[in-house]
Structures are given as structure tokens and as C-alpha cells.
Design a protein around this motif. Structure first.
Motif, PDB file in Angstrom:
ATOM      1  N   SER B 171      23.618  60.636  -9.689  1.00  0.00           N
ATOM      2  CA  SER B 171      24.720  60.543 -10.635  1.00  0.00           C
ATOM      3  C   SER B 171      24.718  61.759 -11.545  1.00  0.00           C
ATOM      4  O   SER B 171      23.698  62.067 -12.147  1.00  0.00           O
ATOM      5  N   VAL B 173      26.197  63.354 -14.929  1.00  0.00           N
ATOM      6  CA  VAL B 173      26.874  62.962 -16.166  1.00  0.00           C
ATOM      7  C   VAL B 173      27.272  64.224 -16.919  1.00  0.00           C
ATOM      8  O   VAL B 173      26.428  65.090 -17.178  1.00  0.00           O
ATOM      9  N   ILE B 185      31.604  61.121 -14.743  1.00  0.00           N
ATOM     10  CA  ILE B 185      30.467  60.845 -13.865  1.00  0.00           C
ATOM     11  C   ILE B 185      30.919  61.080 -12.430  1.00  0.00           C
ATOM     12  O   ILE B 185      31.990  60.631 -12.024  1.00  0.00           O
ATOM     13  N   VAL B 212      19.839  68.807  -6.133  1.00  0.00           N
ATOM     14  CA  VAL B 212      20.209  68.270  -7.446  1.00  0.00           C
ATOM     15  C   VAL B 212      20.992  69.321  -8.238  1.00  0.00           C
ATOM     16  O   VAL B 212      22.031  69.047  -8.829  1.00  0.00           O
ATOM     17  N   PRO B 244      25.825  69.700 -17.148  1.00  0.00           N
ATOM     18  CA  PRO B 244      25.557  68.448 -16.452  1.00  0.00           C
ATOM     19  C   PRO B 244      24.119  67.955 -16.615  1.00  0.00           C
ATOM     20  O   PRO B 244      23.189  68.750 -16.672  1.00  0.00           O
ATOM     21  N   THR B 245      23.970  66.652 -16.705  1.00  0.00           N
ATOM     22  CA  THR B 245      22.660  66.010 -16.616  1.00  0.00           C
ATOM     23  C   THR B 245      22.686  65.191 -15.335  1.00  0.00           C
ATOM     24  O   THR B 245      23.652  64.468 -15.095  1.00  0.00           O
ATOM     25  N   ILE B 246      21.650  65.345 -14.520  1.00  0.00           N
ATOM     26  CA  ILE B 246      21.679  64.663 -13.227  1.00  0.00           C
ATOM     27  C   ILE B 246      20.601  63.589 -13.190  1.00  0.00           C
ATOM     28  O   ILE B 246      19.444  63.848 -13.487  1.00  0.00           O
ATOM     29  N   VAL B 247      21.025  62.393 -12.837  1.00  0.00           N
ATOM     30  CA  VAL B 247      20.111  61.254 -12.764  1.00  0.00           C
ATOM     31  C   VAL B 247      19.952  60.894 -11.291  1.00  0.00           C
ATOM     32  O   VAL B 247      20.943  60.742 -10.586  1.00  0.00           O
ATOM     33  N   TYR B 248      18.714  60.803 -10.820  1.00  0.00           N
ATOM     34  CA  TYR B 248      18.508  60.473  -9.406  1.00  0.00           C
ATOM     35  C   TYR B 248      17.246  59.632  -9.270  1.00  0.00           C
ATOM     36  O   TYR B 248      16.312  59.766 -10.053  1.00  0.00           O
ATOM     37  N   GLY B 249      17.237  58.758  -8.288  1.00  0.00           N
ATOM     38  CA  GLY B 249      16.065  57.909  -8.106  1.00  0.00           C
ATOM     39  C   GLY B 249      16.387  56.685  -7.298  1.00  0.00           C
ATOM     40  O   GLY B 249      17.476  56.565  -6.742  1.00  0.00           O
ATOM     41  N   GLU B 250      15.426  55.756  -7.274  1.00  0.00           N
ATOM     42  CA  GLU B 250      15.565  54.647  -6.333  1.00  0.00           C
ATOM     43  C   GLU B 250      16.559  53.580  -6.790  1.00  0.00           C
ATOM     44  O   GLU B 250      17.195  52.950  -5.960  1.00  0.00           O
ATOM     45  N   SER B 251      16.646  53.358  -8.119  1.00  0.00           N
ATOM     46  CA  SER B 251      17.645  52.371  -8.544  1.00  0.00           C
ATOM     47  C   SER B 251      18.243  52.793  -9.883  1.00  0.00           C
ATOM     48  O   SER B 251      17.531  53.002 -10.848  1.00  0.00           O
ATOM     49  N   ILE B 252      19.545  52.973  -9.881  1.00  0.00           N
ATOM     50  CA  ILE B 252      20.239  53.402 -11.102  1.00  0.00           C
ATOM     51  C   ILE B 252      21.459  52.511 -11.299  1.00  0.00           C
ATOM     52  O   ILE B 252      22.271  52.366 -10.391  1.00  0.00           O
ATOM     53  N   THR B 253      21.566  51.932 -12.477  1.00  0.00           N
ATOM     54  CA  THR B 253      22.807  51.252 -12.828  1.00  0.00           C
ATOM     55  C   THR B 253      23.462  52.022 -13.964  1.00  0.00           C
ATOM     56  O   THR B 253      22.824  52.330 -14.965  1.00  0.00           O
ATOM     57  N   ILE B 254      24.732  52.358 -13.741  1.00  0.00           N
ATOM     58  CA  ILE B 254      25.494  53.037 -14.780  1.00  0.00           C
ATOM     59  C   ILE B 254      26.152  51.935 -15.591  1.00  0.00           C
ATOM     60  O   ILE B 254      26.971  51.183 -15.080  1.00  0.00           O
TER      61      ILE B 254
END
Lengths: 153, 286
Positions: B171, B173, B185, B212, B244-254
């Protein structure tokens, strides 16, 4: 790290948290880290533009987020970090960033902030700046981090 | 020019008469008045004014409480405080109550007129933004894809709600700042991101860090283009993007965000599905 603006963000935490009912606020450490942030569970990301450009990222565990949201909602014990609690933490980010703006304006640094984005889960964050300042704090004995990914104009 | 209809809320008949006089003299329509909370809520419901002027000190509910009650019925009602009281505590409460403006008593005709005209201009500008930004952000993503990859995304129907979303994997942001603040987003799966970055760099084996960064850069280009297009249409928007800030990983809820206006849309691209969400808030009065 730039102590000038770092202090403004720390001050905003000290100003705002007691207003929300969280009296015990402690600074643990301030250090510079790389752009990869390994965060606990809840982050609130806010964009910053003006004399500084970048993002401020507030990060905490889900337990800390529940505790803070519960206190903000009038001292409730929350079992779940539900939509209302999430909205409270986003609002907290908003208040902290807005207060930091005011602190910054007092030292002649003018910035504006974007709306907050809240993410919950297990993830890493890649910040825009190569060096990020981590302000390690405790709120009611829960760890709370402020990450500053900022560059001076 | 459109006629501007105003309801005056004040417990003193003298103040109502004086404020009404000033407003009428400045070319506004005073369509009603109210002396307290219940009358004010009723007037807003039945008369649907463009703006309400609001006294602070009234017996029973004060002006801020009245404003909150009005906003429960008409969330977007524009309220301008007209009061002799103006200390920090009241300003803090007024901001929290999403008041649109503040004029001190004794009322200066020019100041009040200016405050109301500014509120109305802001509202028109926000309506202009609402009418534009969905098309503009989609167009900007299309243009960016066309320039970078010589292919265009196909959009599914957009929707206005802004509920929580489970991330597909990565994601980006991007905060938006200007006359109105907001954020964009872009969310996609790791597979889509790898495919997109690989095409751009002409390589199948890019390190995750590169992927990324490239996803962040593509998002940055799209967001920057969108804001330039908005500003070209009306320079008063003055929109700029944070990096931009980038969020990455196994489980992300926006999480669900509280926006005054927002849209979400899914774009089908040659690399896979990309989800875009954009939201804006009206600013608080300064």
C-alpha cells in the motif's frame, strides 16, 4: 538528526497526551535509523509539506492503541480495536501533528499536514527519507514511537 | 450571482435586528431568525439557509452547543459565529464544532460580509473539487501508465464509500496538502508490484527494496500529475503531495477514514489489479 524539529514533535506529545487523559509520558530514546521501519501493529501516517517535506509516522502496539483510544473515549476498557477506536487513534495522530505544527511555527518553521491514514496489521514501512529519526516514548507504560521522515527545504 | 440565504441565531431581538440590517444592506437574504437551540434546529431544517450566524452566549444551550445540534441534522451547515466573546477556549471549541467563520461583536459590516462571502466561496470551491477529482485522479493514473508503460488501465465502477480495506500486499500512502487536505492510497498485490517494477526496469529478479521504491515512484508520479491537473483547473486548490510512504507485509488493514468526500476504484492493468482510494476534507477556518 535535527534536534530543532525533533524537539517540536516530542513537545507535541508531551502537550497533547495529558490533555487526553494520559498523564504518564516518558521519553526513552531518540536515534537515527534507516528508511525501513519495522513497526508494531498500528501506524498512523501523516504527510508534511512546507519548510519541511516528508511524513510523520506514529506507531504503537494494538494494546497501546486500545489503551489510548479507551482513555480518549472517557476511560473505557476496550476488548477490540474496532472502527471507533481506530477513528480515535487517527484523530490522535491528527492532534499530535497539528500541535507539532504549532510548535514548529514558534521556531519559524512553517508546515502543513495532510489527513491521517491508519493501518493495522503485521507489516513494515518504507519511509521516503534515507534517514529517519525515531523518538521512542512511553505513554501509560505502553511503548509509542514517533518516526520522522523529513527533509528540510 | 446566486442569492445567499441566511438565518440569524441570537437571543437578543436587538442583535437580531442589527445583524439582519447589516446583512440585508450587504445584499444577503435574511430568511429567518431563532433565539435558541430548538428554534435554530427547526429553522435550519425548514428554511435550509446557506449560512447561519450564531451568537455564543445565550441562555440554555450556548452557540457551540447549538452548532453541534444543527450539524446533527444538517452535517454540512455553514455556521459563522458572531459574538462578543472570543477567547482561546471558545475558539478551540468552535474549531472542534467545525464552525466556518468567526466575527466579533460589535459587528463591523464589512467584516461580516467578508466572512460570509469567504465561507460561500470556500463551499463553491469544495463543490468544484468534488465534481472534478474522481475523473482527474483516474485520468492521472491512466496518463502515468500510458507514459511509463505504454498501456492504460481499465477502471471498474468507482464507489463513494470509504470502508476499511484489506491490503492486497503493498500500500502506498501519499498525503495531499493545499486548500483542502487529503490523501491517496494505491494498493496492489506483491505480484502486481513485482510485475510492474520488472517491466519498468526490464528485469525479472529485482530485490524487494527496488520493487517497493518503484511502486512508490509510480504512485508519486500519478498523485503529482493529478494534483497539477487539479491546480490547472483552479489554482486556488493549491494541492501538493507529500512523498510516498509504502506499507508492505503479511497482513495490512487500511482503516476507514473520516473524509468529507472520498472515492475508491479498482483498475485492471496488464500487471494486475490496482486499487485506488482518494479522500479530501474541508479545511477548518483559520
Amino acid at each position: 538528526m535535527n534536534t530543532e524539529y525533533t524537539e517540536a514533535f516530542f513537545n507535541s506529545f508531551q502537550n497533547v497526551m495529558p490533555q487526553l487523559g494520559i498523564e504518564s509520558v516518558r521519553l526513552i530514546d531518540i536515534q537515527d535509523i534507516g528508511s525501513q521501519i519495522h513497526t508494531p501493529e498500528v501506524v498512523c501516517i501523516i504527510g508534511i509539506i512546507g519548510d519541511l517535506r516528508g511524513n510523520v509516522i506514529y506507531a504503537m502496539s494494538a494494546d497501546a492503541a486500545k489503551k489510548i483510544a479507551g482513555t480518549m473515549m472517557g476511560g473505557m476498557e476496550l476488548d477490540e480495536f474496532d472502527e471507533i477506536a481506530q477513528s480515535a487513534v487517527a484523530e490522535l495522530g491528527n492532534m499530535l501533528a497539528a500541535n507539532a505544527c504549532t510548535e514548529l511555527s514558534q521556531i519559524k518553521i512553517k508546515v502543513d499536514v495532510s489527513t491521517p491514514t491508519l493501518m493495522v496489521g503485521t507489516f513494515s514501512v518504507s519511509a521516503s527519507a534515507e534517514r529517519v529519526t525515531r523518538i521512542e516514548l512511553a505513554a501509560s507504560d505502553f511503548p509509542f514511537d514517533i518516526f520522522l521522515s523529513l527533509e528540510k527545504r | 450571482m446566486k442569492e445567499i440565504n441566511i438565518v440569524v441565531v441570537d437571543d437578543s431581538p436587538f442583535s437580531v435586528a442589527m445583524i439582519s440590517n447589516i446583512l440585508t444592506g450587504s445584499g444577503f437574504n435574511v430568511i429567518g431568525s431563532a433565539n435558541g437551540l430548538e428554534e435554530a434546529v427547526e429553522a435550519v431544517k425548514t428554511l435550509q439557509p446557506d449560512v447561519v450566524t450564531m451568537d455564543i452566549t445565550m441562555p440554555g444551550a450556548d452557540g457551540i452547543e447549538c452548532t453541534n445540534a444543527i450539524h446533527k441534522v444538517v452535517p454540512r451547515q455553514k455556521v459563522v459565529i458572531v459574538s462578543s466573546m472570543m477567547d482561546e477556549e471558545i475558539i478551540r471549541r468552535a474549531k472542534k464544532a467545525k464552525v466556518s467563520g468567526y466575527v466579533q461583536k460589535p459587528v463591523d459590516a464589512e467584516e461580516l460580509t467578508l466572512a460570509i462571502n469567504r465561507v460561500m466561496a470556500d463551499e463553491e470551491l469544495f463543490i468544484e473539487l468534488e465534481g472534478l477529482y474522481t475523473t482527474v485522479f483516474k485520468e492521472a493514473l491512466t496518463d502515468s501508465f500510458n507514459k511509463l508503460f505504454k498501456t492504460v488501465p481499465e477502471f471498474e465502477a468507482e464507489f463513494k464509500n470509504n470502508n476499511a480495506q484489506v491490503s492486497r500486499g503493498i500500500s502506498v500512502v501519499i498525503g495531499i496538502i493545499g486548500k483542502y487536505s487529503g490523501r491517496l492510497i494505491l494498493d496492489m498485490s506483491n505480484e502486481t508490484a513485482r510485475h510492474m517494477a520488472g517491466t519498468m526496469m526490464n528485469s525479472d529478479a529485482l530485490p524487494d527494496e527496488y520493487i517497493v521504491n518503484i511502486v512508490g515512484e509510480v504512485s508519486n508520479i500519478a498523485a503529482g500529475n493529478a494534483c497539477s491537473l487539479m491546480n490547472k483547473t483552479n489554482k486556488l486548490f493549491g494541492l501538493r503531495v507529500a512523498p510516498p510512504t509504502i506499507v508492505y507485509g503479511e497482513s495490512i488493514t487500511i482503516s476507514k477514514s473520516d473524509f468529507d468526500t472520498a472515492f475508491s476504484v479498482t483498475a485492471q492493468t496488464t500487471f494486475g489489479e490496482i486499487f485506488m482510494n482518494v479522500g479530501f476534507n474541508r479545511g477548518e477556518y483559520q
